[in-house]
Design an enzyme around this catalytic site. Structure first.
Site, PDB file in Angstrom:
ATOM      1  N   HIS A  75      -4.324  14.890  -9.117  1.00 46.92           N
ATOM      2  CA  HIS A  75      -4.443  13.493  -9.532  1.00 46.92           C
ATOM      3  C   HIS A  75      -3.430  13.112 -10.616  1.00 46.92           C
ATOM      4  O   HIS A  75      -3.053  11.942 -10.722  1.00 46.92           O
ATOM      5  CB  HIS A  75      -5.870  13.226 -10.022  1.00 46.92           C
ATOM      6  N   GLU A  77      -4.367   2.619  -4.507  1.00 45.21           N
ATOM      7  CA  GLU A  77      -2.932   2.560  -4.252  1.00 45.21           C
ATOM      8  C   GLU A  77      -2.496   1.208  -3.710  1.00 45.21           C
ATOM      9  O   GLU A  77      -1.413   1.066  -3.123  1.00 45.21           O
ATOM     10  CB  GLU A  77      -2.523   3.663  -3.275  1.00 45.21           C
ATOM     11  N   ASN A  98      -2.594  13.072  -3.695  1.00 47.11           N
ATOM     12  CA  ASN A  98      -3.649  13.475  -4.630  1.00 47.11           C
ATOM     13  C   ASN A  98      -4.234  14.841  -4.285  1.00 47.11           C
ATOM     14  O   ASN A  98      -4.433  15.688  -5.155  1.00 47.11           O
ATOM     15  CB  ASN A  98      -4.774  12.432  -4.634  1.00 47.11           C
ATOM     16  N   ASP A 119       0.850  -1.187   0.000  1.00 47.67           N
ATOM     17  CA  ASP A 119       0.000   0.000   0.000  1.00 47.67           C
ATOM     18  C   ASP A 119       0.890   1.243   0.000  1.00 47.67           C
ATOM     19  O   ASP A 119       1.834   1.344   0.782  1.00 47.67           O
ATOM     20  CB  ASP A 119      -0.897   0.005   1.245  1.00 47.67           C
ATOM     21  N   ASP A 175      -1.265   9.829 -10.342  1.00 49.98           N
ATOM     22  CA  ASP A 175      -1.136   8.808 -11.388  1.00 49.98           C
ATOM     23  C   ASP A 175       0.325   8.546 -11.725  1.00 49.98           C
ATOM     24  O   ASP A 175       0.727   7.398 -11.958  1.00 49.98           O
ATOM     25  CB  ASP A 175      -1.877   9.262 -12.647  1.00 49.98           C
TER      26      ASP A 175
END
Length: 250
Positions: free
Chosen positions: A134, A164, A129, A121, A138
């Site tokens: 975002h 994630e 974010n 994780d 990404d």
């Protein structure tokens, strides 16, 4: 024999396939012309062979090129749809559904332990974010996927479960190999901030590790790794909790 010819034909480009079809059609037409004119009009044989060849080429080539082009596009589209169905479009890893299907197959085929499972994780990903957008998030996920690919063997299975969260099945691996992969991955991930230009924050991951036991199904294996991941997260993150419950600190 026929299968080998078909495979050779399929390996050609569209232009090559069109030329092969035209050549076959021309040879066939000329052979028929040979037989026919040898019986009835032998004095005009050479001229009519030439005319037959020209007609076949003029008619067959554009038609075959058109249809072979459409066939090639359909093959490419089918391959792209298959890829989209199997892979996560952001990271290029297997998607959740494909990972679960493939992992179950590997576990079912294993005579003893199928190996080690890593539940991964990205730490504080929501903060990345929210603060950096975002697009940055990404980019971070893509680099985590790239780091994963670089740390595992071709026989291993890696996937993105969603968001994630990532998961890896190290086929036939022992505790020692899993520890080496986890530490190598953790170090590569810490370098992601510099790669994507994320200022003021290191990218880190937490990892929970579980060892597949003979007879254990995938759900139980994932649950064991998830429990260890929870310990890693609640212990300060940027941690590895191994299958034996030992905590590897940052």
């Amino acid at each position: 024999m026929i299968g080998a010819i078909a495979a050779r034909f399929n390996s050609l480009s569209v232009l090559g396939q069109a030329c092969a079809i035209v050549a076959a059609a021309t040879i066939g037409a000329d052979l028929l012309t040979l037989v026919f004119y040898a019986i009835f009009f032998s004095d005009r044989l050479l001229l009519d062979l030439l005319l037959t060849s020209l007609i076949v080429v003029a008619v067959a080539f554009p038609l075959s090129y058109f249809f072979m082009g459409r066939s090639a596009r359909l093959v490419d589209l089918a391959a792209e749809l298959d890829r989209a169905n199997r892979l996560d479009d952001l990271t290029g890893l297997t998607n959740r559904r494909t990972f679960l299907v493939e992992a179950r197959k590997l576990i079912a085929a294993a005579h003893e332990s199928a190996g080690m499972l890593l539940f991964i994780d990205a730490d504080h990903f929501k903060v990345i974010n929210d603060r950096h957008g975002h697009a940055m998030g990404d980019a971070v996920l893509r680099e985590v996927g790239a780091a994963l690919k670089s740390c595992i063997a071709e026989a291993d299975l890696a996937g993105r479960l969603g968001g994630e969260e990532f998961v890896v099945l190290l086929r036939g691996a022992c505790h020692e190999k899993a520890a080496l992969v986890c530490e190598r991955l953790r170090r590569k991930v810490r370098a992601i901030s510099g790669i994507v230009g994320l200022s003021g924050r290191d990218v880190t991951i937490s990892i929970g590790v579980s060892k597949h036991q003979p007879g254990q199904d995938l759900d139980a294996l994932l649950l064991a790794a998830d429990r260890n991941l929870y310990v890693a997260k609640t212990s300060g993150r940027d941690r590895i909790v191994h299958a034996d419950g030992k905590l590897a600190a940052a």
